[in-house]
Write a protein that holds these residues in place. Structure first.
Motif, PDB file in Angstrom:
ATOM      1  N   ASP A 251       0.680  -1.347   0.055  1.00 43.51           N
ATOM      2  CA  ASP A 251       0.085  -0.048  -0.185  1.00 43.51           C
ATOM      3  C   ASP A 251       0.837   1.217  -0.076  1.00 43.51           C
ATOM      4  O   ASP A 251       0.470   2.429  -0.770  1.00 43.51           O
ATOM      5  N   SER A 263      -0.893  -1.747  -5.460  1.00 44.15           N
ATOM      6  CA  SER A 263      -0.899  -2.817  -4.559  1.00 44.15           C
ATOM      7  C   SER A 263      -2.001  -3.975  -4.702  1.00 44.15           C
ATOM      8  O   SER A 263      -3.003  -3.683  -4.283  1.00 44.15           O
ATOM      9  N   GLU A 338      -9.420  -0.237  -1.485  1.00 40.38           N
ATOM     10  CA  GLU A 338      -8.914  -1.723  -1.498  1.00 40.38           C
ATOM     11  C   GLU A 338     -10.322  -2.363  -1.329  1.00 40.38           C
ATOM     12  O   GLU A 338     -10.607  -3.507  -2.083  1.00 40.38           O
TER      13      GLU A 338
END
Length: 347
Positions: A251, A263, A338
């Motif tokens: 990250d 990532s 994410e």
């Protein structure tokens, strides 16, 4: 579009490569980081003897009785020692609630860089730079320490390449990794005999997650189980090539590059053969950066079409939120980007 993990030979950075050879390696790394975020790394020059001794040490530890292994547990805030099966949930580190909390069935053992490893940085906090817990297994500490040093060398070689690929000043990463939070996590995907668990398609070895820091250097068995989320939203099986490390971005690098470099989300779902889980082992070296290093989007990665996606944060703040999710079961509310990718994937 067929999913594949690029293979890059970094030997020009390990030995005395020419400027042209190094530039070509940096170009290949940049391409891989833009398109996949995972790389098969060869030419690393890690001696096979060190890797073999390290894997044997891992096997000797995980062969211990479960109750004996549990004596090497530490509190969730201390990223050291043993984690038994079903004591963690990696999906919580990025804000995704699973049906059964703390259900990842892998067991693990962590060691890391301690305050004593950084004499030039006095006063480092004891929790983040804690002393290691060493099990009473002959040769374990020596073999693990030797491999840790080699994995750290590979990780720092990669950050040098990253700096060249991104056009940064020569010491950019060095200034942010002088007392890096480096962790080596040894994983064993095999349930102890007698464990009561349903062997179905939803069994989770390690939940969907991104890695937390700058870069991860992974040794793994050539056994199916690791799956990487592709740009098409599907999960793809990945195994290391012969003699290769699987390397992926964390990250911190995604934040630095404003997601120019990704990532990449990944998970582990080892196959079930004849009603039992096929054993799989891995060891991930996490090179995360200095606890107090401020991570801000690089100016070269911002323009009118690509505004900054992230506010500045220290490595310590970011890692703490992630670990509270995976190790303590506290869902991370600061990982919306994410978690959105996980929830939109073809699960």
């Amino acid at each position: 579009m067929t999913f594949s993990v690029p293979r890059v030979d970094i030997s020009a950075y390990v030995t005395e490569g020419t400027a042209e050879q190094r530039a070509e390696v940096a170009r290949q790394i940049d391409s891989a980081c833009r398109s996949v975020g995972f790389i098969q790394i060869v030419g690393h020059r890690v001696p096979e003897s060190i890797t073999s001794a390290f894997v044997a040490a891992m096997d000797n530890f995980f062969a211990l009785d479960l109750e004996e292994k549990k004596t090497y547990r530490t509190p969730p805030s201390i990223n050291r020692g043993y984690s038994p099966p079903k004591s963690e949930a990696l999906s919580l580190s990025l804000g995704v609630e699973s049906a059964n909390r703390m259900n990842d069935f892998f067991e693990a053992f962590n060691v890391g860089a301690t305050a004593a490893d950084y004499p030039a940085s006095p006063g480092l906090p004891e929790i983040e730079y804690a002393d290691n817990v060493w099990p009473n297994v002959p040769g374990f500490e020596e073999s693990v320490t030797a491999y840790f040093a080699e994995a750290a060398r590979v990780a720092r070689t990669l950050t040098t390449i990253f700096g060249h690929a991104l056009g940064l000043e020569e010491n950019f990463f060095a200034e942010r990794t002088g007392h890096s939070l480096d962790i080596l996590r040894m994983n064993n995907y095999a349930l102890p005999p007698g464990t009561d668990i349903a062997l179905d398609g939803d069994l989770t070895g390690m939940g969907e997650h991104t890695d937390f820091g700058i870069v991860t250097v992974l040794w793994a068995d050539q056994v199916r189980g690791l799956q990487v989320l592709g740009q098409d939203g599907g999960w793809n099986d990945v195994e290391p090539d012969d003699g290769a490390f699987l390397v992926n971005l964390g990250d911190v690098t995604a934040r630095l590059t404003n997601e120019r470099w990704m990532s990449t989300l990944h998970r582990v779902k080892p196959p079930i053969i004849n009603g039992t889980i096929e054993r799989r082992r891995s060891a991930a070296f996490f090179h995360d950066g200095d606890l107090d290093a401020v991570i801000d989007v690089l100016p070269s990665c911002i323009d009118d079409e690509h505004p900054a996606l992230y506010a500045p944060v220290t490595v310590g703040e970011h890692i703490t939120a992630k670990l509270k999710g995976s190790r303590a079961g506290v869902i991370n509310t600061d990982a919306q980007r994410e978690s959105a990718r996980v929830l939109s994937s073809k699960r």
